[in-house]
Design a protein around this motif. Structure first.
Motif, PDB file in Angstrom:
ATOM      1  N   ASP A 150       0.818  -1.219   0.000  1.00 17.53           N
ATOM      2  CA  ASP A 150       0.000   0.000   0.000  1.00 17.53           C
ATOM      3  C   ASP A 150       0.851   1.267   0.000  1.00 17.53           C
ATOM      4  O   ASP A 150       0.322   2.373   0.165  1.00 17.53           O
ATOM      5  CB  ASP A 150      -0.921   0.028   1.222  1.00 17.53           C
ATOM      6  N   TYR A 151       2.141   1.125  -0.167  1.00 23.29           N
ATOM      7  CA  TYR A 151       3.054   2.273  -0.129  1.00 23.29           C
ATOM      8  C   TYR A 151       3.873   2.336  -1.415  1.00 23.29           C
ATOM      9  O   TYR A 151       3.972   1.366  -2.161  1.00 23.29           O
ATOM     10  CB  TYR A 151       4.002   2.173   1.069  1.00 23.29           C
ATOM     11  N   ILE A 152       4.449   3.498  -1.651  1.00 20.97           N
ATOM     12  CA  ILE A 152       5.416   3.640  -2.735  1.00 20.97           C
ATOM     13  C   ILE A 152       6.697   4.262  -2.173  1.00 20.97           C
ATOM     14  O   ILE A 152       6.652   4.993  -1.178  1.00 20.97           O
ATOM     15  CB  ILE A 152       4.890   4.536  -3.880  1.00 20.97           C
ATOM     16  N   GLN A 153       7.807   3.943  -2.791  1.00 21.32           N
ATOM     17  CA  GLN A 153       9.071   4.604  -2.481  1.00 21.32           C
ATOM     18  C   GLN A 153       9.538   5.350  -3.719  1.00 21.32           C
ATOM     19  O   GLN A 153       9.640   4.762  -4.793  1.00 21.32           O
ATOM     20  CB  GLN A 153      10.145   3.594  -2.057  1.00 21.32           C
ATOM     21  N   ILE A 154       9.764   6.643  -3.561  1.00 21.89           N
ATOM     22  CA  ILE A 154      10.251   7.460  -4.673  1.00 21.89           C
ATOM     23  C   ILE A 154      11.748   7.664  -4.477  1.00 21.89           C
ATOM     24  O   ILE A 154      12.168   8.337  -3.530  1.00 21.89           O
ATOM     25  CB  ILE A 154       9.519   8.820  -4.724  1.00 21.89           C
ATOM     26  N   HIS A 155      12.539   7.056  -5.331  1.00 24.15           N
ATOM     27  CA  HIS A 155      14.000   7.179  -5.255  1.00 24.15           C
ATOM     28  C   HIS A 155      14.400   8.457  -5.998  1.00 24.15           C
ATOM     29  O   HIS A 155      14.022   8.654  -7.155  1.00 24.15           O
ATOM     30  CB  HIS A 155      14.666   5.957  -5.878  1.00 24.15           C
ATOM     31  N   LEU A 156      15.168   9.292  -5.327  1.00 24.82           N
ATOM     32  CA  LEU A 156      15.492  10.619  -5.849  1.00 24.82           C
ATOM     33  C   LEU A 156      16.977  10.785  -6.118  1.00 24.82           C
ATOM     34  O   LEU A 156      17.808  10.126  -5.502  1.00 24.82           O
ATOM     35  CB  LEU A 156      15.033  11.691  -4.852  1.00 24.82           C
ATOM     36  N   LYS A 157      17.290  11.692  -7.034  1.00 23.46           N
ATOM     37  CA  LYS A 157      18.694  12.017  -7.309  1.00 23.46           C
ATOM     38  C   LYS A 157      19.287  12.865  -6.188  1.00 23.46           C
ATOM     39  O   LYS A 157      20.436  12.712  -5.819  1.00 23.46           O
ATOM     40  CB  LYS A 157      18.810  12.784  -8.629  1.00 23.46           C
ATOM     41  N   SER A 158      18.483  13.787  -5.666  1.00 24.22           N
ATOM     42  CA  SER A 158      18.988  14.767  -4.703  1.00 24.22           C
ATOM     43  C   SER A 158      19.089  14.228  -3.275  1.00 24.22           C
ATOM     44  O   SER A 158      19.806  14.776  -2.449  1.00 24.22           O
ATOM     45  CB  SER A 158      18.081  16.006  -4.698  1.00 24.22           C
ATOM     46  N   SER A 159      18.332  13.173  -2.987  1.00 21.72           N
ATOM     47  CA  SER A 159      18.405  12.550  -1.659  1.00 21.72           C
ATOM     48  C   SER A 159      18.139  11.067  -1.835  1.00 21.72           C
ATOM     49  O   SER A 159      18.061  10.586  -2.966  1.00 21.72           O
ATOM     50  CB  SER A 159      17.378  13.202  -0.710  1.00 21.72           C
ATOM     51  N   SER A 160      17.998  10.351  -0.743  1.00 20.25           N
ATOM     52  CA  SER A 160      17.838   8.907  -0.881  1.00 20.25           C
ATOM     53  C   SER A 160      16.468   8.534  -1.443  1.00 20.25           C
ATOM     54  O   SER A 160      16.322   8.207  -2.615  1.00 20.25           O
ATOM     55  CB  SER A 160      18.084   8.213   0.463  1.00 20.25           C
ATOM     56  N   LEU A 162      11.787   8.825  -0.644  1.00 23.29           N
ATOM     57  CA  LEU A 162      10.628   9.178   0.166  1.00 23.29           C
ATOM     58  C   LEU A 162       9.653   8.007   0.137  1.00 23.29           C
ATOM     59  O   LEU A 162       9.442   7.392  -0.912  1.00 23.29           O
ATOM     60  CB  LEU A 162       9.912  10.406  -0.403  1.00 23.29           C
ATOM     61  N   THR A 163       9.052   7.715   1.282  1.00 24.60           N
ATOM     62  CA  THR A 163       8.042   6.665   1.352  1.00 24.60           C
ATOM     63  C   THR A 163       6.694   7.303   1.637  1.00 24.60           C
ATOM     64  O   THR A 163       6.561   8.099   2.565  1.00 24.60           O
ATOM     65  CB  THR A 163       8.374   5.641   2.454  1.00 24.60           C
ATOM     66  N   ALA A 164       5.707   6.994   0.811  1.00 25.22           N
ATOM     67  CA  ALA A 164       4.388   7.603   0.959  1.00 25.22           C
ATOM     68  C   ALA A 164       3.305   6.538   0.765  1.00 25.22           C
ATOM     69  O   ALA A 164       3.521   5.539   0.085  1.00 25.22           O
ATOM     70  CB  ALA A 164       4.205   8.720  -0.058  1.00 25.22           C
ATOM     71  N   ARG A 165       2.170   6.781   1.377  1.00 29.10           N
ATOM     72  CA  ARG A 165       1.039   5.861   1.221  1.00 29.10           C
ATOM     73  C   ARG A 165       0.329   6.180  -0.097  1.00 29.10           C
ATOM     74  O   ARG A 165      -0.246   7.251  -0.257  1.00 29.10           O
ATOM     75  CB  ARG A 165       0.077   5.993   2.393  1.00 29.10           C
TER      76      ARG A 165
END
Length: 226
Positions: A150-160, A162-165
């Motif tokens: 039920d969650y997603i993880q957004i992998h970013l260039k500028s930081s590690s 974000l985990t969001a529902r």
């Protein structure tokens, strides 16, 4: 301006659409095709807002052709057969023109077309609530999006990351279709990051992303090969 193409196996029908389209100020008929395969190749490179599409064609039914497109493109069906009307509106067609149709009827159909802002005027960022805050994420900063139940993880260039529902379907609807593609039930990638596919895997920085069978055709339409 509404950018459009027309697809019909009858040359005369295409000529009529060309003539009518030339009389409408906010409509630009970019190209006409009498083969669906040629239109499909064109659409991969040049997305449009609207397609005038015949239903009964030699290779593939126009309804099936429209359903196969990955782009969010409006459609006005043009056909000599009224019995397809219900099916046409089941796929959210803007209108259904039965041949022979008049210029006034053609114009009324075009007037129903509501176009979203182009990518130049759309937001170039994603708003996501995570860690009790609202985060503004630039599309350019996204390396990949990973689904975890039920969650997603957004992998970013500028930081590690974000985990969001959120569901993958919900987050995909917030991303520009031409810039992001779902390649697996658990992965969404920026199109710009896909350099190649090796043994059904996409190599992306520190990640090796498998391509799911369900998403193979969508990926092929966007990058032009698989």
């Amino acid at each position: 301006m509404i950018n459009a193409i027309a697809i019909d196996d009858e040359i005369l029908a295409l000529k009529i659409i060309e003539t009518f389209a030339s009389k409408i100020e906010n409509l630009s008929l970019e190209k006409t095709f009498n083969k669906q395969s040629d239109a499909e190749k064109y659409l991969r490179k040049f997305p449009v807002d609207l397609i005038f599409l015949d239903i009964q064609m030699p290779n593939k039914n126009g309804l099936d052709f429209y359903k196969s497109l990955s782009q969010d493109t409006k459609v006005i069906f043009t056909t000599a057969f009224s019995e397809y009307a219900v099916d046409a509106f089941d796929v959210n067609a803007v209108d259904y023109l039965v041949k022979p149709f008049s210029f006034d009827r053609f114009q009324k159909a075009v007037e129903k077309v509501k176009i979203k802002p182009t990518s130049e005027t759309q937001n170039q960022f994603l708003l996501i609530r995570a860690d009790y805050k609202l985060h503004k994420i630039e599309f350019e900063d996204i390396k990949l999006i990973e689904g975890l139940d039920d969650y997603i993880q957004i992998h970013l260039k500028s930081s590690s990351k974000l985990t969001a529902r959120s569901s993958m379907k919900s987050i995909m609807e917030k991303l520009p279709e031409k810039d992001f593609v779902r390649v697996h039930r658990s992965y969404i990638l920026p199109v710009r990051s896909i350099k190649g596919i090796v043994n059904k895997n996409i190599h992306l920085d520190d990640f090796i992303i498998p391509v799911g069978e369900t998403y193979k055709d969508d990926l092929k339409k966007i990058i032009g090969y698989y």
